[in-house]
Motif scaffolding. Structure first.
Motif, mmCIF file in Angstrom:
data_model
loop_
_atom_site.group_PDB
_atom_site.id
_atom_site.type_symbol
_atom_site.label_atom_id
_atom_site.label_comp_id
_atom_site.label_asym_id
_atom_site.label_seq_id
_atom_site.Cartn_x
_atom_site.Cartn_y
_atom_site.Cartn_z
ATOM 1 N N ALA A 28 0.828 -1.204 0.000
ATOM 2 C CA ALA A 28 0.000 0.000 0.000
ATOM 3 C C ALA A 28 0.865 1.258 0.000
ATOM 4 N N SER A 29 0.198 2.392 -0.077
ATOM 5 C CA SER A 29 0.908 3.669 -0.018
ATOM 6 C C SER A 29 0.519 4.492 1.206
ATOM 7 N N LEU A 30 -0.631 4.180 1.799
ATOM 8 C CA LEU A 30 -1.097 4.933 2.959
ATOM 9 C C LEU A 30 -1.440 3.990 4.100
ATOM 10 N N ARG A 31 -1.254 4.477 5.324
ATOM 11 C CA ARG A 31 -1.673 3.693 6.481
ATOM 12 C C ARG A 31 -3.185 3.752 6.604
ATOM 13 N N ARG A 32 -3.747 2.793 7.334
ATOM 14 C CA ARG A 32 -5.196 2.721 7.470
ATOM 15 C C ARG A 32 -5.558 2.572 8.943
ATOM 16 N N GLY A 33 -6.633 3.248 9.345
ATOM 17 C CA GLY A 33 -7.188 3.074 10.678
ATOM 18 C C GLY A 33 -6.156 3.281 11.774
ATOM 19 N N ASP A 34 -5.997 2.252 12.612
ATOM 20 C CA ASP A 34 -5.140 2.343 13.791
ATOM 21 C C ASP A 34 -3.703 1.904 13.527
ATOM 22 N N GLU A 35 -3.322 1.693 12.291
ATOM 23 C CA GLU A 35 -1.961 1.246 11.993
ATOM 24 C C GLU A 35 -0.956 2.311 12.431
ATOM 25 N N VAL A 36 0.075 1.886 13.126
ATOM 26 C CA VAL A 36 1.049 2.820 13.684
ATOM 27 C C VAL A 36 2.054 3.263 12.630
ATOM 28 N N MET A 37 2.623 2.316 11.910
ATOM 29 C CA MET A 37 3.620 2.648 10.892
ATOM 30 C C MET A 37 2.960 2.782 9.529
ATOM 31 N N SER A 38 3.462 3.719 8.751
ATOM 32 C CA SER A 38 3.009 3.852 7.370
ATOM 33 C C SER A 38 3.602 2.708 6.543
ATOM 34 N N PRO A 39 3.029 2.409 5.383
ATOM 35 C CA PRO A 39 3.620 1.373 4.522
ATOM 36 C C PRO A 39 5.085 1.652 4.195
ATOM 37 N N ARG A 40 5.434 2.932 3.998
ATOM 38 C CA ARG A 40 6.825 3.269 3.676
ATOM 39 C C ARG A 40 7.748 2.928 4.846
ATOM 40 N N GLN A 41 7.314 3.282 6.064
ATOM 41 C CA GLN A 41 8.122 2.941 7.237
ATOM 42 C C GLN A 41 8.231 1.423 7.412
ATOM 43 N N LEU A 42 7.119 0.733 7.171
ATOM 44 C CA LEU A 42 7.108 -0.718 7.323
ATOM 45 C C LEU A 42 8.082 -1.370 6.340
ATOM 46 N N ARG A 43 8.107 -0.856 5.105
ATOM 47 C CA ARG A 43 9.045 -1.408 4.119
ATOM 48 C C ARG A 43 10.492 -1.163 4.546
ATOM 49 N N GLY A 44 10.745 -0.018 5.165
ATOM 50 C CA GLY A 44 12.094 0.265 5.646
ATOM 51 C C GLY A 44 12.506 -0.685 6.767
ATOM 52 N N ILE A 45 11.579 -0.969 7.673
ATOM 53 C CA ILE A 45 11.868 -1.905 8.762
ATOM 54 C C ILE A 45 12.150 -3.292 8.189
#
Length: 497
Positions: free
Chosen positions: A61-78
């Motif tokens: 995805a490109s945007l976080r949804r609802g209560d998700e803490v990390m954005s997709p971009r941050q998640l990919r970095g992790i």
């Protein structure tokens, strides 16, 4: 504000590159993952998001949804950082260094960010399903042929997950094992309500079961002459009878006492489990004399009984890793070498779940009474018919019940039933009973008024129990336990409803 301060202040908003992880590690030098994770364990975790997406969807995805803490971009970095740790092209040393840098960032992260890390480890580092399916098919075809052994090994290798290799890299750096144990302690809280974390939890438990195998543990005696830091840990971790201060601790380490703990070489100054032992000349039926700081020490040359009155696990993260039974066995052997005159090895143990259990099963226990006992209770309580709720309310005055009280006798009979007959999946519902009987002990004696403290009354109306380890019958009792038959003394058997 320097760059290190800015990074620490805005840690939840940046994508952790290898360089930034290194800067954060420098900014937090002196604390390290051990201190940070332990401190964070006292902070309540954020609730599990109500609307959840698997990490594979979030990563695309490109945007976080609802209560998700990390954005997709941050998640990919992790995910990129975690993959770099387990990269087959880097050495174990380099992989451990990268894991250490990541751990420094993790220890500063918010609970929600940590949960996202756990989800990535669970969902993105699983075994390759295609390889597993292929290996399984080959194994089935090879059954009863000369290739069966080779096919079995191929299946085993296919089932080994990249997750295991990732966790092993975290264990490579100094304090890495401490980091993983603390991480699992936090993970266990969330895993109860989020099944997506079960794979990571299972992987950690499996690794810990190997790393903390009893063969790798060292039994050490802990005395009043042990380092102060060690003594502080006894006060901190004591889980059965709170240690009220240094004088209380000194009493528990007096000349007629012994204390032993299991230690692991990667956690050298941290007891994983410890047991407190009193050397006596008789089987005790009350805990107060053992905790009385003014009581005179027993002449250990005349001691015939070794009483285990407190066993405390210290590491929540090692839940499911069993070494308590081995601790007792090794302690018994150590005591026999020091005191050849010891004849009886037993416990004075709480009955932690009894009162809660009786509240739920009061009707059942009343139904087991014969007519004579029922009438005696009705007369004693001054009621025309027995009401379990009223009986349990009257039991709040347990301290005032004499030895002829029908209510006291009923409570003791219920306790005997609870210890010997209240089973779940063929095992005692009481965790302490399950532990000791599983190790080959027997239920020896139920003691009324053994602990009239607020905790004792809340757990079991003040009752405690002795479990005895008959060294000649350990294997017999253990085999009986495995077949669903509980080892119980004649005096306890006579009490059962």
């Amino acid at each position: 504000m320097n760059s290190a301060e800015w990074i620490s202040r805005n840690v939840s908003h940046w994508l952790p590159s290898a360089d930034s992880l290194k800067k954060l590690a420098l900014a937090t030098a002196g604390r390290g993952p051990l201190a940070s994770v332990s401190e964070a364990a006292t902070v309540p975790d954020e609730p599990v998001p109500t609307r959840v997406r698997p990490t594979r969807e979030r990563l695309k995805a490109s945007l976080r949804r609802g209560d998700e803490v990390m954005s997709p971009r941050q998640l990919r970095g992790i995910l990129e950082q975690l993959r770099s740790i387990v990269d087959n092209q880097v050495s174990e040393v380099e992989g451990g260094r990268r894991a250490s840098q990541f751990a420094d960032w993790y220890c500063q992260a918010k609970p929600g960010q940590r949960r996202d890390c756990w989800l990535l480890m669970s969902e993105q580092f699983a075994p390759d399903p295609q390889l597993v399916l292929q290996a399984q098919q080959q194994y089935e075809l090879a059954l009863n042929t000369a290739d069966e052994g080779r096919a079995e090994m191929a299946l085993r290798l296919a089932l080994v997950s990249p997750r295991a290799r990732l966790l092993q890299r975290f264990a490579a750096f100094e304090n890495g094992v401490r980091f993983l144990v603390d991480m699992r302690a936090q993970l266990l809280v969330q895993a109860k309500s989020d099944k997506r974390l079960l794979a990571l939890d299972g992987e950690l438990e499996g690794l810990f079961s190997t790393w903390f195998e009893v063969a790798f543990l060292e039994l050490r005696s802990i005395s009043w002459n042990s380092p102060a830091s060690m003594l502080e840990k006894l006060i901190q971790y004591e889980a059965v009878h709170d240690i009220r201060g240094w004088s209380d601790l000194k009493n528990r380490l007096d000349s007629d006492r012994r204390c032993y703990g299991f230690f692991h070489p990667r956690l050298p100054n941290e007891p994983l489990i410890f047991v407190e032992v009193a050397l006596l000349d008789a089987l005790p039926d009350k805990i107060a004399p053992l905790l009385d700081e003014s009581a005179a020490a027993v002449n250990i040359k005349k001691a015939s009984h070794a009483i285990f009155y407190s066993i405390s696990n210290t590491q929540r993260g090692l839940h499911g890793v069993s070494f308590g039974d081995s601790l007792i066995k090794q302690v018994v052997e150590t005591l026999k070498l020091e005191f050849s005159q010891l004849k009886v090895f037993a416990t004075l143990s709480p009955i932690p779940g009894f009162r809660t259990w009786l509240t739920r099963h009061g009707d059942e226990m009343v139904g087991k009474l014969d007519d004579k006992a029922r009438v005696a209770l009705e007369v004693a309580l001054g009621v025309p018919a027995l009401d379990p709720k009223e009986m349990l309310a009257a039991a709040d005055a347990a301290q005032s019940l004499d030895d002829k009280s029908p209510l006291r006798q009923w409570l003791m009979r219920c306790a005997a039933f609870y210890l010997a007959d209240a089973l779940q999946d063929g095992k005692p519902v009481d965790p302490v009973t399950r532990f000791h009987l599983g190790n080959g002990a027997r239920v020896e004696q139920i003691n009324w008024g053994a602990d009239f403290s607020a905790k004792g009354l809340k757990q079991s109306y003040g009752m405690m129990v002795n479990y005895q380890y008959d060294l000649k019958r350990l294997d017999t009792y253990r085999a009986q336990f495995a077949s669903g038959k509980m080892a119980v003394s004649s005096r306890v058997r006579a009490l059962r409803l």
